[in-house]
Design an enzyme around this catalytic site. Structure first.
Site, mmCIF file in Angstrom:
data_model
loop_
_atom_site.group_PDB
_atom_site.id
_atom_site.type_symbol
_atom_site.label_atom_id
_atom_site.label_comp_id
_atom_site.label_asym_id
_atom_site.label_seq_id
_atom_site.Cartn_x
_atom_site.Cartn_y
_atom_site.Cartn_z
ATOM 1 N N GLY A 1 -47.694 5.465 58.024
ATOM 2 C CA GLY A 1 -46.396 5.101 58.724
ATOM 3 C C GLY A 1 -46.816 4.717 60.200
ATOM 4 O O GLY A 1 -47.801 4.169 60.506
ATOM 5 N N SER A 2 -45.777 4.846 61.021
ATOM 6 C CA SER A 2 -45.860 4.253 62.470
ATOM 7 C C SER A 2 -46.707 5.452 63.138
ATOM 8 O O SER A 2 -46.926 6.619 62.716
ATOM 9 C CB SER A 2 -44.364 4.249 62.881
ATOM 10 O OG SER A 2 -43.825 5.619 63.071
ATOM 11 N N THR A 3 -47.247 4.554 64.367
ATOM 12 C CA THR A 3 -48.195 5.497 65.055
ATOM 13 C C THR A 3 -47.248 6.437 65.897
ATOM 14 O O THR A 3 -47.854 7.913 65.945
ATOM 15 C CB THR A 3 -48.889 4.576 66.081
ATOM 16 O OG1 THR A 3 -49.605 3.736 65.335
ATOM 17 C CG2 THR A 3 -49.706 5.269 67.171
ATOM 18 N N CYS B 1 -49.200 -3.223 57.369
ATOM 19 C CA CYS B 1 -50.197 -2.769 58.667
ATOM 20 C C CYS B 1 -51.288 -3.586 58.659
ATOM 21 O O CYS B 1 -51.858 -3.666 59.768
ATOM 22 C CB CYS B 1 -50.532 -1.378 58.089
ATOM 23 S SG CYS B 1 -51.257 -1.140 56.503
ATOM 24 N N GLU C 1 -46.583 -4.332 67.318
ATOM 25 C CA GLU C 1 -46.577 -4.492 65.929
ATOM 26 C C GLU C 1 -44.891 -4.927 65.574
ATOM 27 O O GLU C 1 -44.209 -4.234 65.692
ATOM 28 C CB GLU C 1 -46.708 -3.291 65.190
ATOM 29 C CG GLU C 1 -47.065 -3.392 63.644
ATOM 30 C CD GLU C 1 -47.174 -2.328 62.794
ATOM 31 O OE1 GLU C 1 -46.824 -1.093 63.109
ATOM 32 O OE2 GLU C 1 -48.121 -2.390 61.855
ATOM 33 N N VAL D 1 -44.446 8.153 64.978
ATOM 34 C CA VAL D 1 -44.158 9.605 63.895
ATOM 35 C C VAL D 1 -45.777 10.240 63.566
ATOM 36 O O VAL D 1 -45.826 11.396 63.462
ATOM 37 C CB VAL D 1 -43.413 9.219 62.427
ATOM 38 C CG1 VAL D 1 -43.298 10.430 61.796
ATOM 39 C CG2 VAL D 1 -42.284 8.664 63.048
ATOM 40 N N GLY D 2 -46.847 9.080 63.331
ATOM 41 C CA GLY D 2 -48.122 9.902 62.967
ATOM 42 C C GLY D 2 -48.496 10.784 63.942
ATOM 43 O O GLY D 2 -49.254 11.808 63.718
ATOM 44 N N LYS E 1 -43.468 12.494 49.423
ATOM 45 C CA LYS E 1 -41.955 12.156 50.080
ATOM 46 C C LYS E 1 -42.108 10.586 50.006
ATOM 47 O O LYS E 1 -42.661 10.090 50.848
ATOM 48 C CB LYS E 1 -41.732 12.744 51.343
ATOM 49 C CG LYS E 1 -40.177 12.799 51.709
ATOM 50 C CD LYS E 1 -39.832 12.663 53.206
ATOM 51 C CE LYS E 1 -40.153 11.123 53.706
ATOM 52 N NZ LYS E 1 -39.183 10.330 53.230
ATOM 53 N N GLU F 1 -52.734 7.063 58.337
ATOM 54 C CA GLU F 1 -53.031 5.351 58.134
ATOM 55 C C GLU F 1 -51.762 4.921 59.098
ATOM 56 O O GLU F 1 -50.538 5.217 58.445
ATOM 57 C CB GLU F 1 -52.946 4.979 56.785
ATOM 58 C CG GLU F 1 -53.967 5.564 56.032
ATOM 59 C CD GLU F 1 -55.254 4.914 56.265
ATOM 60 O OE1 GLU F 1 -55.480 3.989 57.361
ATOM 61 O OE2 GLU F 1 -56.296 5.208 55.649
HETATM 62 P P1 TAP Z 1 -42.235 5.592 59.843
HETATM 63 O O1 TAP Z 1 -40.951 5.553 60.392
HETATM 64 O O2 TAP Z 1 -43.425 6.266 60.713
HETATM 65 O O3 TAP Z 1 -42.083 6.387 58.247
HETATM 66 C C1 TAP Z 1 -42.899 6.833 57.767
HETATM 67 C C2 TAP Z 1 -42.589 7.875 56.546
HETATM 68 O O4 TAP Z 1 -42.666 9.097 57.383
HETATM 69 C C3 TAP Z 1 -41.439 7.726 56.158
HETATM 70 O O5 TAP Z 1 -41.332 8.327 54.752
HETATM 71 C C4 TAP Z 1 -40.511 8.622 56.969
HETATM 72 O O6 TAP Z 1 -39.352 8.853 56.255
HETATM 73 C C5 TAP Z 1 -41.481 9.793 57.426
HETATM 74 N N1 TAP Z 1 -41.062 10.487 58.508
HETATM 75 C C6 TAP Z 1 -40.217 9.986 59.323
HETATM 76 N N2 TAP Z 1 -40.068 11.179 60.390
HETATM 77 C C7 TAP Z 1 -40.850 12.043 59.859
HETATM 78 C C8 TAP Z 1 -41.126 13.393 60.449
HETATM 79 N N3 TAP Z 1 -40.806 13.734 61.522
HETATM 80 N N4 TAP Z 1 -42.132 13.926 59.923
HETATM 81 C C9 TAP Z 1 -42.637 13.570 58.816
HETATM 82 N N5 TAP Z 1 -42.359 12.552 58.072
HETATM 83 C C10 TAP Z 1 -41.484 11.608 58.854
HETATM 84 O O7 TAP Z 1 -42.804 4.319 59.433
HETATM 85 P P2 TAP Z 1 -42.217 3.154 58.550
HETATM 86 O O8 TAP Z 1 -41.087 2.357 59.175
HETATM 87 O O9 TAP Z 1 -41.843 3.701 57.235
HETATM 88 O O10 TAP Z 1 -43.426 2.161 58.296
HETATM 89 C C11 TAP Z 1 -43.924 1.272 58.916
HETATM 90 C C12 TAP Z 1 -45.070 1.728 59.614
HETATM 91 O O11 TAP Z 1 -46.288 2.084 58.775
HETATM 92 C C13 TAP Z 1 -45.701 0.461 60.411
HETATM 93 O O12 TAP Z 1 -46.188 0.907 61.777
HETATM 94 C C14 TAP Z 1 -46.937 0.321 59.708
HETATM 95 O O13 TAP Z 1 -48.078 -0.573 60.162
HETATM 96 C C15 TAP Z 1 -47.357 1.437 59.094
HETATM 97 N N6 TAP Z 1 -48.331 1.330 58.105
HETATM 98 C C16 TAP Z 1 -49.362 1.716 57.979
HETATM 99 C C17 TAP Z 1 -50.275 1.497 56.969
HETATM 100 C C18 TAP Z 1 -51.789 1.717 56.975
HETATM 101 S S1 TAP Z 1 -52.579 2.079 55.517
HETATM 102 N N7 TAP Z 1 -52.300 1.910 57.883
HETATM 103 C C19 TAP Z 1 -49.815 1.090 55.586
HETATM 104 C C20 TAP Z 1 -48.472 0.853 55.373
HETATM 105 C C21 TAP Z 1 -47.610 1.063 56.860
HETATM 106 P P3 TAP Z 1 -37.993 8.215 56.052
HETATM 107 O O14 TAP Z 1 -37.853 7.947 54.587
HETATM 108 O O15 TAP Z 1 -36.933 9.375 56.688
HETATM 109 O O16 TAP Z 1 -38.130 6.859 57.025
#
Ligand code: TAP
Length: 453
Positions: free
Chosen positions: A207-209, A263, A356, A211-212, A154, A229
């Site tokens: 993704g975010s901590t 990240c 962050e 949602v993780g 996804k 991650e």
């Molecule tokens: P999130 O809002 O957590 O979204 C990440 C992914 O999870 C998206 O595809 C999102 O879908 C999906 N998601 C949302 N709710 C969900 C649920 N209830 N169940 C399953 N999946 C769900 O993060 P973001 O804003 O996209 O990314 C930014 C965050 O990612 C930052 O905190 C960043 O640090 C972290 N990040 C970490 C790393 C590593 S490698 N540690 C790398 C990159 C980013 P949608 O399409 O609906 O949003």
């Protein structure tokens, strides 16, 4: 099926519309993946390796197309997007060696011997964020496929285009139907279904901590394997004995690459007090030289933020009374622009220092000595990345061991290499991706006793 629109973050104009999967389509994709996995795991290792190499070759011949899609759909600068597409090829090639190296052990025991096998877990659900749509997709997808699993991925709603195209390239390269599927849709629907569906045996979530943590709780209900991650708040520690010119020249790229939506961004610069003034002078010209602008222009180093909502979020960390030391430039007019911004001096109670930001905002904080630097660096719930600048080898090793983070660089601002393990300490995640051991996270060890007496 309903549709959603992908916007170009640099122009705010629509790029295209994409069909949006729901729970029903997700269940159907999982069912196809379950069926396909039976055949995929039975493909002879050499043949699976050859298919992955053909997949890599297909990506290679479409690098320019993939890069253009990422420029339009994510606002990544062209040079960066081209590198990212090449990275997908390289990660596929690296893990194409896996099928022929999934080697078990032979263990002598009384009355016979034991042999171990690495069995694929089954269907892997891959949930990808919007910040690095291609690399992060490849880090889960390539070792999962190489180990004999099928993948339902996804992509983020904001940036689905390159993953969709890469899955088409997989089919064109000869991967069987159902082995790699990409399902654009909402996290709360498609992502949640991948987490909740009993036939998805492993989730790779980036993704975010926040949602993780929910994903981990969902996986716990099924005792489902999970790799997380998550977020970061990494330190760039500059000691007085370092090559200050190099540390300052690279510091902007350590945090403003991908407009800070990284990240691994070193979003807290810690500088030994005795060289703080000199460092700030050097940093100012480096920050002002970052080329911010049209991502389609080859010389651009930093593009826009991903969305209007995200720009508002980033801006909230730089209120009117923020201690702005200096800023770089950003275009006027349409596009979700935000200039590189340096806040200094900043105390440990300031939101841009503790949280962050995920945008081009960095704080600078002085420290007194090595112990102070380590204490400040570790004063965060995160532990993903970081850099240490020093000419003292002993100090480099001592501080590397003391900083609670998963991926560090000494006298360098870059972190991620597909040959080495990547992941976080503390709330930055669980498990490791990349490197030679990544396939272990996609297999179960089976242990078989063979009687000889
Ligand atoms: P999130 O809002 O957590 O979204 C990440 C992914 O999870 C998206 O595809 C999102 O879908 C999906 N998601 C949302 N709710 C969900 C649920 N209830 N169940 C399953 N999946 C769900 O993060 P973001 O804003 O996209 O990314 C930014 C965050 O990612 C930052 O905190 C960043 O640090 C972290 N990040 C970490 C790393 C590593 S490698 N540690 C790398 C990159 C980013 P949608 O399409 O609906 O949003």
């Amino acid at each position: 099926m309903s549709e959603f629109t992908v916007l170009n973050p640099a122009t705010e104009r629509p790029v295209t519309t994409v069909a949006e999967a729901g729970a029903e389509e997700t269940d159907a994709a999982i069912a196809r993946a379950v069926t396909a996995q039976q055949a995929w795991r039975a493909v002879a290792p050499g043949d699976r390796a050859a298919l992955l190499r053909r997949f890599a070759a297909a990506v290679d011949t479409h690098i320019s197309e993939l890069a253009d899609l990422e420029v339009a759909g994510s606002g990544h600068p062209l040079g960066q997007a081209t590198w990212e597409a090449g990275h997908v090829r390289d990660v596929l090639l690296y893990y194409s060696a896996t099928p022929e190296r999934l080697i078990g052990k032979q263990i002598p025991v009384p009355g016979g011997l034991n042999v171990t096998f690495h069995e694929p877990v089954g269907v892997v659900g891959l949930i990808v964020p919007w910040n690095f749509p291609m690399p992060i997709f490849s880090w889960g997808m390539a070792p999962a496929l190489a180990s004999g699993n099928t993948v339902v991925a996804k992509p983020a709603q904001l940036t689905p285009l390159t993953a969709i195209r890469i899955a088409e390239l997989a089919l064109e390269a000869g991967l069987p139907e159902g082995v790699l599927q990409v399902l654009p849709g909402r996290g709360s629907v498609v992502g949640q279904r991948l987490v909740d569906h009993p036939q998805v045996r492993k989730i790779v979530f980036t993704g975010s901590t926040e949602v993780g943590s929910e994903v981990m709780a969902g996986c716990a209900r099924h005792i489902k394997r999970v790799t997380l991650e998550l977020g970061g708040k990494s330190a760039n520690i500059v000691f007085a004995d370092s090559d200050l010119e190099r540390a300052a020249a690279t510091a902007p790229y350590a945090v403003f690459d991908n407009a800070g939506q990284d990240c691994c961004a070193r979003s807290r610069i810690l500088v030994q007090r005795s060289v703080l003034d000199r460092f700030m002078e050097l940093l100012e010209s480096a920050v002002k030289n970052v080329a911010v602008g049209d991502p389609a222009e080859p010389g651009t180093e930093m593009g826009p933020l991903i969305s209007a909502a995200h720009r508002q979020h980033v801006a909230s960390y730089v209120p009117g009374d923020a201690p702005v030391a200096f800023r770089g430039s950003a275009p006027d007019g349409p596009g979700f622009w935000f200039p590189p911004t340096v806040l200094a001096p900043v105390g440990a109670d300031y939101p841009a220092y503790t949280e962050e930001v995920f945008g081009p905002v960095v704080t600078v904080t002085p420290f007194e000595d090595e112990a102070d630097a380590v204490a400040i660096a570790n004063d965060t719930p995160y532990g993903l990345s970081g850099s240490i600048w020093t000419s003292d080898v002993g100090r480099a090793i001592r501080v590397s061991r003391a900083v609670e983070t998963g991926t560090l660089s000494v006298n360098s601002h870059s972190s991620v290499r597909y040959w080495t393990p990547f992941g976080g300490f503390k709330q930055s995640g669980l498990g490791r991706e990349l490197g030679p051991d990544a396939p272990d996270a996609f297999t179960e060890t089976k242990n078989v006793f063979i009687a000889t007496d």
